[in-house]
Write a protein that holds these residues in place. Structure first.
Motif, PDB file in Angstrom:
ATOM      1  N   ALA A 241      40.085  44.576  51.925  1.00 51.70           N
ATOM      2  CA  ALA A 241      39.569  43.948  50.706  1.00 51.70           C
ATOM      3  C   ALA A 241      39.152  45.004  49.681  1.00 51.70           C
ATOM      4  O   ALA A 241      39.424  44.868  48.478  1.00 51.70           O
ATOM      5  CB  ALA A 241      38.380  43.042  51.063  1.00 51.70           C
ATOM      6  N   TYR A 242      38.483  46.033  50.144  1.00 50.42           N
ATOM      7  CA  TYR A 242      38.165  47.149  49.239  1.00 50.42           C
ATOM      8  C   TYR A 242      39.455  47.714  48.626  1.00 50.42           C
ATOM      9  O   TYR A 242      39.515  47.985  47.424  1.00 50.42           O
ATOM     10  CB  TYR A 242      37.451  48.254  50.017  1.00 50.42           C
ATOM     11  N   GLY A 243      40.462  47.887  49.473  1.00 49.94           N
ATOM     12  CA  GLY A 243      41.718  48.447  48.976  1.00 49.94           C
ATOM     13  C   GLY A 243      42.374  47.577  47.919  1.00 49.94           C
ATOM     14  O   GLY A 243      42.927  48.082  46.937  1.00 49.94           O
ATOM     15  N   VAL A 244      42.326  46.256  48.115  1.00 48.14           N
ATOM     16  CA  VAL A 244      42.872  45.332  47.117  1.00 48.14           C
ATOM     17  C   VAL A 244      42.179  45.537  45.769  1.00 48.14           C
ATOM     18  O   VAL A 244      42.820  45.601  44.713  1.00 48.14           O
ATOM     19  CB  VAL A 244      42.719  43.873  47.598  1.00 48.14           C
ATOM     20  N   CYS A 245      40.858  45.645  45.791  1.00 46.49           N
ATOM     21  CA  CYS A 245      40.107  45.788  44.555  1.00 46.49           C
ATOM     22  C   CYS A 245      40.320  47.154  43.902  1.00 46.49           C
ATOM     23  O   CYS A 245      40.387  47.262  42.667  1.00 46.49           O
ATOM     24  CB  CYS A 245      38.623  45.551  44.823  1.00 46.49           C
ATOM     25  N   VAL A 246      40.427  48.197  44.719  1.00 46.16           N
ATOM     26  CA  VAL A 246      40.744  49.518  44.168  1.00 46.16           C
ATOM     27  C   VAL A 246      42.089  49.480  43.457  1.00 46.16           C
ATOM     28  O   VAL A 246      42.229  49.957  42.321  1.00 46.16           O
ATOM     29  CB  VAL A 246      40.747  50.580  45.286  1.00 46.16           C
ATOM     30  N   ALA A 247      43.092  48.902  44.101  1.00 44.23           N
ATOM     31  CA  ALA A 247      44.436  48.847  43.505  1.00 44.23           C
ATOM     32  C   ALA A 247      44.456  47.997  42.244  1.00 44.23           C
ATOM     33  O   ALA A 247      45.214  48.276  41.312  1.00 44.23           O
ATOM     34  CB  ALA A 247      45.431  48.305  44.524  1.00 44.23           C
ATOM     35  N   LYS A 248      43.629  46.953  42.194  1.00 38.60           N
ATOM     36  CA  LYS A 248      43.562  46.131  40.985  1.00 38.60           C
ATOM     37  C   LYS A 248      43.051  46.934  39.801  1.00 38.60           C
ATOM     38  O   LYS A 248      43.536  46.789  38.680  1.00 38.60           O
ATOM     39  CB  LYS A 248      42.644  44.926  41.227  1.00 38.60           C
TER      40      LYS A 248
END
Length: 353
Positions: free
Chosen positions: A219-226
C-alpha cells in the motif's frame, strides 16, 4: 517465497514437461529408446547429423487432437530459445478420460553421446490447457502465451521502467517482504539495462498469509508510485535493504524511512496507504496475479511467458526474453553480444514444426 513447487518451462528437460509421467494410463506406450548412449556426430560428406530418435509408429497416434503440428509449435514456443535442444513427438494417444490426450515426447541435445529422455503431458478436452507433471495446469497451443500477454497489457498497472509501449512487456510479480524477491532485484535492474525497448512493470503480490507486513508495504508502494512513478524504485530498494525490520513493532518506522529515502513525505504516504481506495488497489493487484496463475514470488512474465526469477541463470533468461520478442515480432533494443536487436516482422511468425 515459494508457496507451491512450480517448475518452469524455461528449464531444460528436468523442468516443465519433466521426465516423470503425470499419471499411468492403460494405453500402449511408445517403443523405448535405445539403452546405449546415442552418437550425435557428423557423418558423410554432407555433414548431416545422425537422427538420434526411434522412428515414429502410427499405432501410437490414436488421438485426433492435438495434432503433431500443434504440439511441435507449442514446444517450439517453449524450447526454441535453446538451439541445442531437439525433440520428436513420439505419441499422441487417447486415454480413459474422454477428450484427454496423452502426448509423449523424445528429447535430447545436439551433443555427442547425449541420452534421450522421455517426457509426457496430457492435453485437456478444450485443447487450450495441458497437465504437465509438477507444473500443474498450463496453457497449451501454438501460441500458449498470447492470452496472458493481452491480459497483462490491459491490467498490469504497477510502477514501470522503460518506454510506454507494451509490445515487449516484462511484469515482475513481487512481495516487498519476500527474501527471494530481494535477491531478484539485481536481475530486474540488469534486464532494464539489457533490453531498452522493454517496459518493465513491478506488480504487487503481497503473500499475506506468510508475510504480515507485505500488504501495508504494498500500500505504501502504491501511494509512492502515485506521487512519483520513479520514486517507487528507490523506495522498494530501501524496503528490501531493511527487510529484517518489517516486524510488528518496526514496520511503520521502516516504511517511513524508505519513503524518506525516496524523497517523499512519510506522513502523506502513510495517510494515503490507510485509505480504502489504496487497499482496493492492492487487492486488485493480488487478483491480477491470481488470475494470471501466479502462486509464488518472484515471478516474471515475458509477454505472457511466466518464469521463476530465482530458478533460471541470467544468460538463459536473456535468451528467453530475446526469443519471445522474436516470436512476437518486436524489437528488444538490445546491443549486447548474443541478444540481437531484432527487426519487427511484417506478418505474424509462422508456427514451425
Amino acid at each position: 517465497m515459494i508457496l507451491k513447487h512450480v517448475i518452469s518451462s524455461a528449464v531444460l528437460a528436468s523442468s516443465f514437461l519433466g521426465t516423470g509421467l503425470v499419471a499411468q494410463t492403460a494405453v500402449p506406450k511408445p517403443a523405448a529408446p535405445p539403452a546405449a548412449p546415442l552418437q550425435l556426430q557428423k557423418i558423410g560428406e554432407q555433414g548431416k547429423a545422425v537422427d538420434p530418435f526411434p522412428a515414429t509408429n502410427p499405432k501410437f497416434f490414436t488421438a485426433t487432437s492435438p495434432t503433431t503440428e500443434t504440439v511441435n509449435a507449442f514446444l517450439k514456443t517453449l524450447w526454441g530459445y535453446d538451439s541445442n535442444r531437439i525433440w520428436r513427438v513420439a505419441a499422441i494417444q487417447t486415454t480413459a478420460a474422454a477428450g484427454v490426450s496423452k502426448v509423449t515426447i523424445f528429447v535430447t541435445e545436439k551433443t555427442p553421446n547425449a541420452k534421450i529422455q522421455t517426457t509426457s503431458f496430457f492435453v485437456l478436452p478444450d485443447g487450450k490447457h495441458a497437465i504437465a507433471d509438477q507444473s500443474g495446469v498450463v496453457n497449451f497451443g501454438a501460441t500458449p502465451f498470447a492470452d496472458l500477454r493481452k491480459t497483462l497489457q490491459d491490467r498490469a498497472d504497477g510502477p514501470s521502467r522503460g518506454p510506454a509501449s507494451k509490445e515487449l512487456l516484462l511484469v515482475e510479480f513481487s512481495d516487498l517482504q519476500c527474501p527471494h524477491c530481494k535477491e531478484a532485484q539485481g536481475t530486474m535492474d540488469q534486464l532494464v539495462k539489457d533490453f531498452p525497448n522493454a517496459r518493465v512493470v513491478y506488480q504487487n503480490y503481497p503473500l499475506v498469509d506468510i508475510h504480515p507486513s507485505a500488504f501495508v508495504a504494498a500500500a505504501y508502494g502504491v501511494c509512492v508510485a502515485k506521487q512519483k512513478n520513479d520514486a517507487f524504485f528507490p523506495f522498494a530498494q530501501a524496503v528490501f535493504d531493511t527487510q529484517a525490520m518489517l516486524t510488528p513493532e518496526d514496520t511503520k518506522k521502516t516504511l517511513d524511512a524508505a519513503v524518506t529515502t525516496a524523497g517523499l513525505d512519510p506522513a502523506a504516504i502513510a495517510t494515503c496507504a490507510a485509505t480504502p481506495a489504496t487497499k482496493d488497489e492492492v487487492n486488485s493487484s493480488i487478483k491480477l496475479a491470481q488470475d494470471s496463475g501466479i502462486d509464488q514470488t518472484p515471478m516474471l512474465s515475458v509477454n505472457g511467458h511466466v518464469l521463476p526469477l530465482g530458478g533460471i541463470p541470467y544468460e538463459t533468461l536473456k535468451q528467453i526474453v530475446a526469443y519471445q520478442a522474436e516470436l512476437d515480432g518486436v524489437t528488444t533494443g538490445a546491443t549486447l553480444t548474443g541478444v540481437p536487436s531484432l527487426k519487427p516482422r511484417t506478418t505474424p511468425p509462422p508456427a514451425k514444426p
